[in-house]
Design an enzyme around this catalytic site. Structure first.
Site, PDB file in Angstrom:
ATOM      1  N   ARG A 238       0.862  -1.181   0.000  1.00 27.26           N
ATOM      2  CA  ARG A 238       0.000   0.000   0.000  1.00 27.26           C
ATOM      3  C   ARG A 238       0.904   1.238   0.000  1.00 27.26           C
ATOM      4  NH1 ARG A 238      -3.629  -2.786  -1.359  1.00 27.26           N
ATOM      5  NH2 ARG A 238      -5.684  -3.043  -0.409  1.00 27.26           N
ATOM      6  N   GLU A 267      -4.306   7.258  -5.006  1.00 28.39           N
ATOM      7  CA  GLU A 267      -4.534   6.619  -6.313  1.00 28.39           C
ATOM      8  C   GLU A 267      -5.888   7.031  -6.873  1.00 28.39           C
ATOM      9  OE1 GLU A 267      -4.185   2.411  -5.645  1.00 28.39           O
ATOM     10  OE2 GLU A 267      -2.187   2.607  -4.794  1.00 28.39           O
ATOM     11  N   HIS A 285      -1.484  -0.202  -9.669  1.00 30.27           N
ATOM     12  CA  HIS A 285      -2.089  -1.077  -8.646  1.00 30.27           C
ATOM     13  C   HIS A 285      -2.683  -2.346  -9.285  1.00 30.27           C
ATOM     14  CE1 HIS A 285      -4.102  -1.112  -4.426  1.00 30.27           C
ATOM     15  NE2 HIS A 285      -3.955  -2.343  -4.879  1.00 30.27           N
TER      16      HIS A 285
HETATM   17  C1  DGY Z   1      -5.709  -6.244  -2.386  1.00 30.28           C
HETATM   18  O1  DGY Z   1      -6.275  -7.325  -2.484  1.00 30.28           O
HETATM   19  O2  DGY Z   1      -5.509  -5.692  -1.302  1.00 30.28           O
HETATM   20  C2  DGY Z   1      -5.280  -5.589  -3.649  1.00 30.28           C
HETATM   21  O3  DGY Z   1      -4.490  -4.491  -3.385  1.00 30.28           O
HETATM   22  C3  DGY Z   1      -6.463  -5.192  -4.487  1.00 30.28           C
HETATM   23  O4  DGY Z   1      -7.366  -4.507  -3.703  1.00 30.28           O
END
Ligand code: DGY
Length: 319
Positions: A238, A267, A285
């Site tokens: 993240r 994002e 992402h």
């Molecule tokens: C997750 O599964 O956390 C990915 O980043 C997609 O949301």
């Protein structure tokens, strides 16, 4: 009567087929991004919501959800978009989808390392824009991945698969995790008790920690300063785990050779500096974006819903 489930995004066909079979599913065929207000309205009469990380369940949103909503079964392993304390207080069950995306995310992490180290963005741009004129021994020279030291910050499911893949590149694995893992999971990876101790051993640093108040800005200026000069940082967890000001400064000064980033604090409106810097390999992402994994995530979210509606404990309960 089938339980009513609000599905906030367009999901893979096979997942939607199972949803339609077992639930009264309110789908989103146009994949419209709903606002919080829309979600609160659409949740009227729903027993469950099946959202993605793109929908934010703050304490305020959770407080305003209709009482009939009993479970949020996320289509994501990360659940930092849900205020779990607020959910717990309200007795709202929250689940995620671990395990099924570890391979896809580890693949993407390897791609970030290779792309950043071997200047993939620059190279591709040269070819596409017809600016590739020549070959020379000094043309597009990057740094080698093979045999380097890889530090993994957060040695959970994804971090451990990344270690496995990186061993294929003869990398020496170092890690820090809140708890040291068992020797059979370490497989020779070298444990460091603090992030600071890990930093000095990283030619490459991969972040795989959970986003939480404790990990917010974990990779900050002080920790970047401890990395060897010319290190490469990659992040497929993240955006919040990196202090982006500090990262941008280190990429500009040359303290870091490069970065490979799949996730960002804001994002998709990322810091413009990232677009301007040539030593960043950028992805939107997509760590879990493979057909196999997206099916797996959907089925896992449905397994959690099925368990809940069968009166059992969902396997992936996080609140
Ligand atoms: C997750 O599964 O956390 C990915 O980043 C997609 O949301």
């Amino acid at each position: 009567m089938k339980p009513r489930v609000l599905v906030t995004r367009k999901l893979p066909d096979a997942v939607e087929a199972r949803l339609r079979r077992d639930y009264e599913a309110i789908l989103n065929p146009t994949d419209t991004l709903y606002t919080s207000e829309e979600i609160i309205k659409k949740a009227v009469g729903m027993a469950a919501i099946l959202p993605c990380h793109t929908e934010k369940f703050t304490a305020e949103v959770i407080a305003r959800l209709p009482e009939c909503v009993k479970i949020i079964a996320n289509f994501s392993v990360g659940y930092d978009h849900v205020d779990v304390d607020a959910a717990k207080k309200r007795g709202l069950i929250v689940t995620n989808t671990p395990d099924v995306l570890s391979d896809a995310t580890a693949e993407l992490t390897m791609m970030l390392m290779l792309g950043a180290a071997r200047r993939a963005s620059e190279g591709e741009r040269l070819v596409r824009t017809r600016q590739w004129k020549d070959w020379s021994p000094s043309f597009m020279v990057g740094v080698q991945v093979t045999g380097k030291r890889l530090g993994i910050l957060g040695f959970g499911r994804v971090g451990q698969v990344v270690a496995e893949r990186a061993r294929g590149f003869d990398m020496e694995i170092h890690y820090h995790n809140r708890r040291r893992v068992a020797p059979e999971l370490e497989k020779g990876a070298i444990y460091h008790a603090t992030p600071e101790e890990l930093m000095v051993h990283c030619d490459f640093l991969a972040l795989h920690c959970v986003a939480s108040p404790e990990t917010n800005g974990l990779l900050n200026a002080e920790r970047i300063a401890l990395l060897p000069d010319g290190a490469v940082v990659v992040n497929a967890s993240r955006g919040s785990v990196i202090d982006e000001d500090a990262l941008i400064a280190a990429l500009r000064s040359g303290k870091l050779y490069a970065a490979g980033l799949d996730v960002f604090i804001n994002e998709p409106a990322i810091r413009p500096e990232f677009r301007e810097l040539t030593n960043v390999f950028l992805m939107p992402h997509i760590g879990s974006a493979t057909r196999e994994t997206r099916d797996g995530m959907g089925f896992r979210a449905l397994d959690n819903l099925d368990a809940f509606f069968a009166g059992k404990a969902p396997g992936d309960r996080v609140a």
